[in-house]
Design an enzyme around this catalytic site. Structure first.
Site, mmCIF file in Angstrom:
data_model
loop_
_atom_site.group_PDB
_atom_site.id
_atom_site.type_symbol
_atom_site.label_atom_id
_atom_site.label_comp_id
_atom_site.label_asym_id
_atom_site.label_seq_id
_atom_site.Cartn_x
_atom_site.Cartn_y
_atom_site.Cartn_z
ATOM 1 C CB ILE A 149 41.058 -64.527 20.709
ATOM 2 C CG1 ILE A 149 39.133 -64.500 20.789
ATOM 3 C CG2 ILE A 149 41.644 -64.851 21.829
ATOM 4 C CD1 ILE A 149 38.853 -66.074 21.618
ATOM 5 N N GLY A 150 40.198 -62.563 18.068
ATOM 6 C CA GLY A 150 39.832 -62.398 16.671
ATOM 7 C C GLY A 150 38.999 -61.065 16.511
ATOM 8 C CB VAL A 151 38.741 -58.208 14.074
ATOM 9 C CG1 VAL A 151 37.877 -56.958 13.947
ATOM 10 C CG2 VAL A 151 39.848 -57.944 15.378
ATOM 11 N N GLY A 162 33.376 -59.064 11.050
ATOM 12 C CA GLY A 162 32.646 -57.835 10.723
ATOM 13 C C GLY A 162 31.841 -57.324 11.840
ATOM 14 C CG PHE A 163 28.915 -59.261 15.553
ATOM 15 C CD1 PHE A 163 29.647 -59.108 16.687
ATOM 16 C CD2 PHE A 163 27.635 -59.100 15.440
ATOM 17 C CE1 PHE A 163 28.859 -58.980 17.729
ATOM 18 C CE2 PHE A 163 27.091 -59.304 16.488
ATOM 19 C CZ PHE A 163 27.682 -59.187 17.740
ATOM 20 N N GLY A 164 32.504 -57.336 15.068
ATOM 21 C CA GLY A 164 33.193 -56.585 16.085
ATOM 22 C C GLY A 164 34.184 -57.558 16.563
ATOM 23 C CG ASP A 217 30.883 -66.252 5.442
ATOM 24 O OD1 ASP A 217 31.347 -66.491 4.408
ATOM 25 O OD2 ASP A 217 30.958 -65.232 6.319
ATOM 26 C CB VAL A 269 36.029 -62.584 18.903
ATOM 27 C CG1 VAL A 269 35.722 -63.738 19.675
ATOM 28 C CG2 VAL A 269 35.121 -62.403 17.760
#
Ligand SMILES: *[C@@H]1O[C@H](CO)[C@@H](O)[C@H](O)[C@H]1NC(C)=O
Ligand SMILES: *[C@@H]1O[C@H](CO)[C@@H](O)[C@H](O)[C@H]1NC(C)=O
Ligand SMILES: *[C@@H]1O[C@H](CO)[C@@H](O)[C@H](O)[C@H]1NC(C)=O
Length: 874
Positions: free
Chosen positions: A531-533, A535-537, A649, A539
């Site tokens: 459902i999302g991307v 910086g961490f990886g 952020d 989702v």
């Protein structure tokens, strides 16, 4: 100031008359020389009061946690391997405050998590099988202070006994500080809630203080508790559980508070000079209960002492309200003027409520609601202070259980302990380095000049001295009021995950998932669940426990930033529970996989509802409510937690919406705590997102909570203009929304930028309030920006203007509450505004310690910078 000095002098003789002749004993345990604490109070050695054969060992803590309020008495301890006692001469007819201070740190040859013990005061059990270590972990604090008020003992000495628990092997007791302070009789009787006219005699009660809050006011330190009883009073906001916070209001400087029939030792003037009220708009205030919620031990009777002082209104039936305790009516028709006869006179009311045993996760709630039926002039309520005391039970005990903690957890505490102190240091370094590596991606092109500016020593701007003392103001016997969602589950399943850098208190607060559970939840990280991307990886959406929807963030194992942000996020989120923060349910770290499990936010990001092909157009009211929710989450981060937490952020993609459209701040991967945390606090590399970055942060690398305020200002403009913060496809002067909006505000052409869907739907007053607020957030210098609390207040005000435009214009409509109230509202608008800015100054959320900042820069940030900064000038 003069008034308070004057009162100081009046109080002292009063106090001497009313209290006993025996002096206070303030003891730094295991410390031969005694010493002075950070507030200037003198502590003496405890040695002469020890009467047992076992005199214990005098030891110095091996680690000084930066969040300790003072080295005296916390850094010295007396450690007992067998039962030991102190004996204090006391006045047989006097009540006493007893305070016990514990610092569960490693001591030479003692692993503090092995320590379990009981403490008795005469026959009264204060603590039983007590683990200071677990208690501190559960409160995410480095130290524990327990306060008791003991009834007269009718004997001339009081014995305090420390008994290592016999349930555990090789265990020991320890104590860092003891205060025994004679006090006037402060208890008489309390009304039993739910049993009319059945007062509970409290004059012989032995109690533990659970909370002591200066409602609507700020922290009052022991030296500033003018009664001489050295009590601490804390801010009440972390305990407010209602959607609305009401309004904090302060008495004008020229107001003199007069104790009439009440002893001045009940509470200091400062408690009565500040209050929390519900607000001006009867249409709003009549619809909710202003509520505070506290986590408590079941099986005890609690006394709630409510402090009141009316300093605005003068007549009866102007402000009349109901008081509810645990959903039961404590008082109907509370009318402070009716009680006191006049304004500026303090009064308190004691209510008792029994919380039956057997409940897990018990709560005590206090709620105020305007008494509509009494037809008062204003639909409002007021409260100035609250104290909550636990009364000893029929076994003469005040001891509650330690916070629950599993065997696995126990094991980890031991391991953690064994690794200290070196592990603390290495964790700090890792985070800083990780921050640098991650920052490179963002900071690259920009920061050329920054280093040189940051290097220069600066004069301290006015008001920027370190306030590190007051930054750990979270009530030491506190707890979070607004646990939500899966956070309350602390089941730890799956294998041990030793070897991580995640602190055990973080582990204690959230659930550990095995990799098998994660695979099952996400169907082996099936791409269709992404459902999302970030910086961490990636989702993923997933399902746990059969039907609970969650969002699972999987780290990109190759990313150094990932590892560190993963850890930061667990550390941060596991300690933070708030309605407007995304809750971390748990995490997994196994087989090289790292994943974080969150509450699922059904409505996605705020951004996707503003533009970017949104299907539903949000109304102005909805948008305001989302802004208010997000502001509340940030306000909590800045002031409500143990440390000031700077999000770093803030942007519309980090504000998520749940199924019920409640806005929640997310993504703490970049967060930094403010002063106090691990020295590494402000040494920082510019991180964040373009379009939202605080220019001052850029120029000076100076990270303060005002950087979040700046970013939030951009969010506000984004919400009203419905366009991205940065749009490179536009003409140059329009690329950055912040600059473009400010430019237009100054030229008076801002209306051209407003989302066409909102045209004609926002009243000019409301629009002005909103835009003014956003504009102030974007002030060039942090000091000129409002605090998040101020922003919140102004947005709420804008919402009130929108919902009830009549209330804020000249035209008074004759609503249910009549013309007078509307007029009152109008007249008060400006007055209240002033008060809110005064309050904002008062609250003075922490500023960073510039000295530390400079040193930090010189010590390591420069090195870090030199690797990533493009050494060309701009
Ligand atoms: C006590 O109050 C004064 C005046 O409000 C303030 O300046 C001072 O910092 C306070 N002291 C402590 C230890 O909080
Ligand atoms: C009081 O009522 C609220 C709302 O109905 C409920 O959530 C809460 O659990 C109740 N509290 C107690 C102590 O019964
Ligand atoms: C306030 O709380 C009381 C007690 O729980 C409840 O009876 C009442 O309905 C509540 N009022 C509002 C407006 O929610």
């Amino acid at each position: 100031m003069i008034a308070s000095l004057l009162f100081n002098h009046l109080f002292i003789p009063l106090l001497l008359l009313s209290s006993s002749t025996s002096a206070a004993d303030i003891l730094s345990c295991g410390n031969k020389d005694g010493g002075t604490d950070a507030d200037g109070r003198k502590w003496t050695s405890d040695a002469s009061f020890l009467v047992s054969q076992d005199k214990g060992l005098e030891l110095v803590a091996q680690v000084q946690d930066p969040s300790l309020p003072s080295t005296v008495p916390y850094m010295n301890a007396r450690i007992f391997k067998t039962e030991a006692s102190y004996k204090f001469p006391v006045n047989p007819t006097s009540r006493y405050f007893l305070r016990l201070h514990f610092y569960p740190s490693p001591y030479p040859n003692f692993i503090v998590s092995n320590s379990y013990f009981s403490v008795l005061a005469g026959p009264l059990t204060l603590l039983s099988n007590f683990s200071a270590s677990i208690s501190a972990q559960a409160l995410t604090q480095s130290y524990i202070m327990k306060e008791y008020s003991l009834a007269p003992i009718h004997a001339d000495s009081l014995t305090i006994t420390f008994k290592p628990s016999d349930k555990y092997k090789d265990t020991f007791a320890f104590i860092n500080g003891i205060e025994l302070i004679p006090s006037p009789e402060i208890f008489t009787s309390a009304e039993l809630v739910g049993f009319q006219d059945q007062p509970l005699d409290t004059s012989s009660a032995n109690v533990e203080t659970m909370w002591r809050l200066n409602v609507g006011g700020q922290y009052i330190s022991p030296v500033n508790d003018t009664s001489g009883l050295s009590r601490s009073w804390y801010d009440d906001t972390p305990y407010i559980s209602s959607a609305a916070l009401g309004i904090a209001k302060q008495a004008d400087d020229n107001v003199t508070i007069q104790y009439k029939n009440m002893s001045a030792s009940i509470a200091p003037i400062d408690v009565y000079r500040t209050s929390r009220q519900m607000g001006l708009d009867g249409n709003v205030t009549s619809k909710f209960n202003l509520t505070w919620t506290f986590s408590i031990d079941a099986g005890f009777t609690y006394v709630l002492r409510l402090h009141f002082c009316e300093f605005d209104l003068t007549a009866i039936n102007q402000r009349v309200f109901n008081i509810y305790i645990n959903n039961q009516t404590a008082t109907e028709d509370a009318d402070v003027i009716a009680w006191t006869g006049a304004k500026n006179i303090p009064i308190y009311r004691d209510y008792a409520s029994f919380v039956p045993a057997g409940q897990i996760d018990s709560k005590l709630s206090l709620a105020l609601w305007p008494d509509v039926n009494a037809r008062p002039e204003y639909l409002d309520a007021i409260l100035n202070g609250v104290e909550i005391f636990k009364i000893s039970n029929s076994n003469s005990s005040l001891a509650g259980p330690n916070p629950t903690i599993s065997d696995l957890m126990q094991q980890q505490l031991l391991e953690e302990e064994a690794r200290k102190p070196s592990s603390t240091a290495s964790r700090v370094t890792k985070v800083i380095i990780g921050g640098a590596a991650g920052g490179a991606a963002v900071a690259f092109a920009f920061v050329a000049t920054a280093v040189f500016v940051a290097k220069r020593k600066r004069a301290l701007p006015p008001g920027s001295q370190s306030r590190s003392r007051s930054s750990s103001w979270l009530p030491i016997y506190g707890g979070f009021s607004t646990a939500s969602g899966g956070g309350s589950k602390s089941t730890i399943s799956g294998k041990s995950h030793a070897g991580t850098n995640i602190s055990s208190d973080a582990v204690a607060n959230c659930r550990y998932f095995s990799i098998a559970e994660i695979y099952q939840a996400t169907k082996h990280f099936d791409e269709s669940n992404v459902i999302g991307v970030g910086g961490f990886g990636k989702v993923y959406k997933g399902t746990i426990d059969g039907n609970v929807k969650v969002a699972i963030k999987r780290s990109n194992p190759s990313s150094e930033q990932g590892v560190n942000e993963f850890q930061t996020e667990i550390e941060m989120l596991s300690k933070l529970r708030h309605r407007h923060l995304v809750s971390l349910i748990g995490f997994c770290e196994e087989d090289g996989e790292m994943a974080l499990v969150y509450d699922f936010m059904g409505k996605g990001t705020m951004r996707e509802h503003l533009y970017k092909g949104n299907k539903i157009i949000l109304s102005w009211k909805q948008r305001l409510e989302l802004c208010i929710g997000a502001a509340r989450g940030l306000h909590y981060l800045h002031t409500g937690a143990k440390y000031t937490i700077i999000h770093r952020d803030v942007k519309t993609t980090n504000i998520l919406l749940d199924d019920k459209w409640v806005a929640k701040v997310s993504d703490f991967g970049l967060s930094k705590t403010g002063p106090n945390m691990n020295q590494g606090h402000v040494s920082t590399v510019v991180k964040g997102s373009f379009g939202y970055l605080d220019p001052e942060y850029f120029r000076r690398q100076q990270l303060t909570e005002k950087s979040d305020v700046y970013s939030f200002g951009v969010v506000l403009f984004e919400v009203i203009c419905a366009r991205p913060a940065l749009n490179p496809s536009l003409p140059k002067e329009q690329v950055s929304l912040g600059d473009w909006a400010l430019n237009n505000v100054r030229k008076g052409t801002f209306e051209d930028l407003v989302d066409p869907h909102l045209k004609g739907k926002i009243s000019p007053e409301c629009m002005k309030k909103f835009v003014d607020t956003a504009q102030k957030c974007l002030a060039d210098h942090g000091v000129d920006r409002p605090s998040m609390g101020d922003v919140l207040w102004n947005l709420e005000f804008a919402l009130q203007m929108h919902e009830n435009p009549e209330g804020s214009t000249k035209k008074a409509s004759s609503g249910a509450t009549g013309n007078t109230e509307q007029d009152h509202d109008k007249n008060n608008d400006e007055k209240v505004m002033d008060q809110s800015s005064i309050l904002a100054m008062h609250r003075n959320t922490l500023s960073l310690n510039d000295q530390d900042f400079v040193e930090q820069n010189e010590n390591n940030t420069d090195e870090v910078f030199s690797q990533i900064v493009n050494p060309k000038g701009r």
